[in-house]
Design a protein around this motif. Structure first.
Motif, PDB file in Angstrom:
ATOM      1  N   ALA A  38      41.637  37.176  17.320  1.00  0.00           N
ATOM      2  CA  ALA A  38      41.281  38.333  18.142  1.00  0.00           C
ATOM      3  C   ALA A  38      42.522  39.120  18.545  1.00  0.00           C
ATOM      4  O   ALA A  38      42.514  40.354  18.519  1.00  0.00           O
ATOM      5  N   ALA A  39      43.607  38.422  18.890  1.00  0.00           N
ATOM      6  CA  ALA A  39      44.844  39.108  19.258  1.00  0.00           C
ATOM      7  C   ALA A  39      45.381  39.913  18.079  1.00  0.00           C
ATOM      8  O   ALA A  39      45.852  41.047  18.247  1.00  0.00           O
ATOM      9  N   GLY A  40      45.297  39.360  16.876  1.00  0.00           N
ATOM     10  CA  GLY A  40      45.736  40.086  15.682  1.00  0.00           C
ATOM     11  C   GLY A  40      44.888  41.315  15.424  1.00  0.00           C
ATOM     12  O   GLY A  40      45.394  42.375  15.061  1.00  0.00           O
ATOM     13  N   ALA A  41      43.586  41.182  15.624  1.00  0.00           N
ATOM     14  CA  ALA A  41      42.681  42.320  15.426  1.00  0.00           C
ATOM     15  C   ALA A  41      42.989  43.435  16.421  1.00  0.00           C
ATOM     16  O   ALA A  41      42.972  44.624  16.068  1.00  0.00           O
ATOM     17  N   ILE A  42      43.304  43.055  17.648  1.00  0.00           N
ATOM     18  CA  ILE A  42      43.663  44.049  18.667  1.00  0.00           C
ATOM     19  C   ILE A  42      44.934  44.781  18.257  1.00  0.00           C
ATOM     20  O   ILE A  42      45.018  46.014  18.363  1.00  0.00           O
ATOM     21  N   GLN A  43      45.920  44.048  17.751  1.00  0.00           N
ATOM     22  CA  GLN A  43      47.172  44.675  17.333  1.00  0.00           C
ATOM     23  C   GLN A  43      46.954  45.619  16.156  1.00  0.00           C
ATOM     24  O   GLN A  43      47.536  46.710  16.112  1.00  0.00           O
ATOM     25  N   ILE A  44      46.117  45.213  15.213  1.00  0.00           N
ATOM     26  CA  ILE A  44      45.826  46.089  14.067  1.00  0.00           C
ATOM     27  C   ILE A  44      45.111  47.350  14.542  1.00  0.00           C
ATOM     28  O   ILE A  44      45.407  48.458  14.073  1.00  0.00           O
ATOM     29  N   HIS A  45      44.188  47.203  15.483  1.00  0.00           N
ATOM     30  CA  HIS A  45      43.485  48.371  16.013  1.00  0.00           C
ATOM     31  C   HIS A  45      44.453  49.317  16.728  1.00  0.00           C
ATOM     32  O   HIS A  45      44.367  50.538  16.573  1.00  0.00           O
ATOM     33  N   GLU A  46      45.379  48.750  17.493  1.00  0.00           N
ATOM     34  CA  GLU A  46      46.380  49.583  18.177  1.00  0.00           C
ATOM     35  C   GLU A  46      47.245  50.327  17.173  1.00  0.00           C
ATOM     36  O   GLU A  46      47.584  51.497  17.369  1.00  0.00           O
ATOM     37  N   LEU A  47      47.606  49.663  16.072  1.00  0.00           N
ATOM     38  CA  LEU A  47      48.368  50.319  15.011  1.00  0.00           C
ATOM     39  C   LEU A  47      47.558  51.464  14.403  1.00  0.00           C
ATOM     40  O   LEU A  47      48.063  52.574  14.217  1.00  0.00           O
ATOM     41  N   TYR A  48      46.282  51.199  14.125  1.00  0.00           N
ATOM     42  CA  TYR A  48      45.397  52.224  13.564  1.00  0.00           C
ATOM     43  C   TYR A  48      45.301  53.444  14.482  1.00  0.00           C
ATOM     44  O   TYR A  48      45.474  54.582  14.041  1.00  0.00           O
ATOM     45  N   VAL A  49      45.059  53.206  15.757  1.00  0.00           N
ATOM     46  CA  VAL A  49      44.947  54.302  16.717  1.00  0.00           C
ATOM     47  C   VAL A  49      46.261  55.087  16.790  1.00  0.00           C
ATOM     48  O   VAL A  49      46.255  56.319  16.828  1.00  0.00           O
ATOM     49  N   SER A  50      47.378  54.391  16.764  1.00  0.00           N
ATOM     50  CA  SER A  50      48.684  55.052  16.815  1.00  0.00           C
ATOM     51  C   SER A  50      48.921  55.913  15.582  1.00  0.00           C
ATOM     52  O   SER A  50      49.453  57.022  15.685  1.00  0.00           O
ATOM     53  N   LEU A  51      48.546  55.407  14.421  1.00  0.00           N
ATOM     54  CA  LEU A  51      48.714  56.189  13.188  1.00  0.00           C
ATOM     55  C   LEU A  51      47.861  57.452  13.211  1.00  0.00           C
ATOM     56  O   LEU A  51      48.325  58.537  12.843  1.00  0.00           O
TER      57      LEU A  51
END
Length: 51
Positions: A15-28
């Protein structure tokens, strides 16, 4: 010396990894990439992460 008390994360590692990937996506997307471009960049990052 006493070690500071740390509270365990309420999230699993997955779940922590998924949150980080989502944050990266939103930032991009916020930086100006299209949604498709952001997903493609993340795909390339994940595919090539351990090579």
């Amino acid at each position: 010396m006493d070690q500071p008390h740390t509270t365990p994360s309420p999230f699993t590692k997955l779940a922590a990894g998924a949150i980080q990937i989502h944050e990266l996506y939103v930032s991009l997307v916020h930086a100006g990439f299209t949604e498709a471009q952001a997903l493609d960049l993340i795909k390339h990052i994940l595919v090539n992460a351990k090579k």
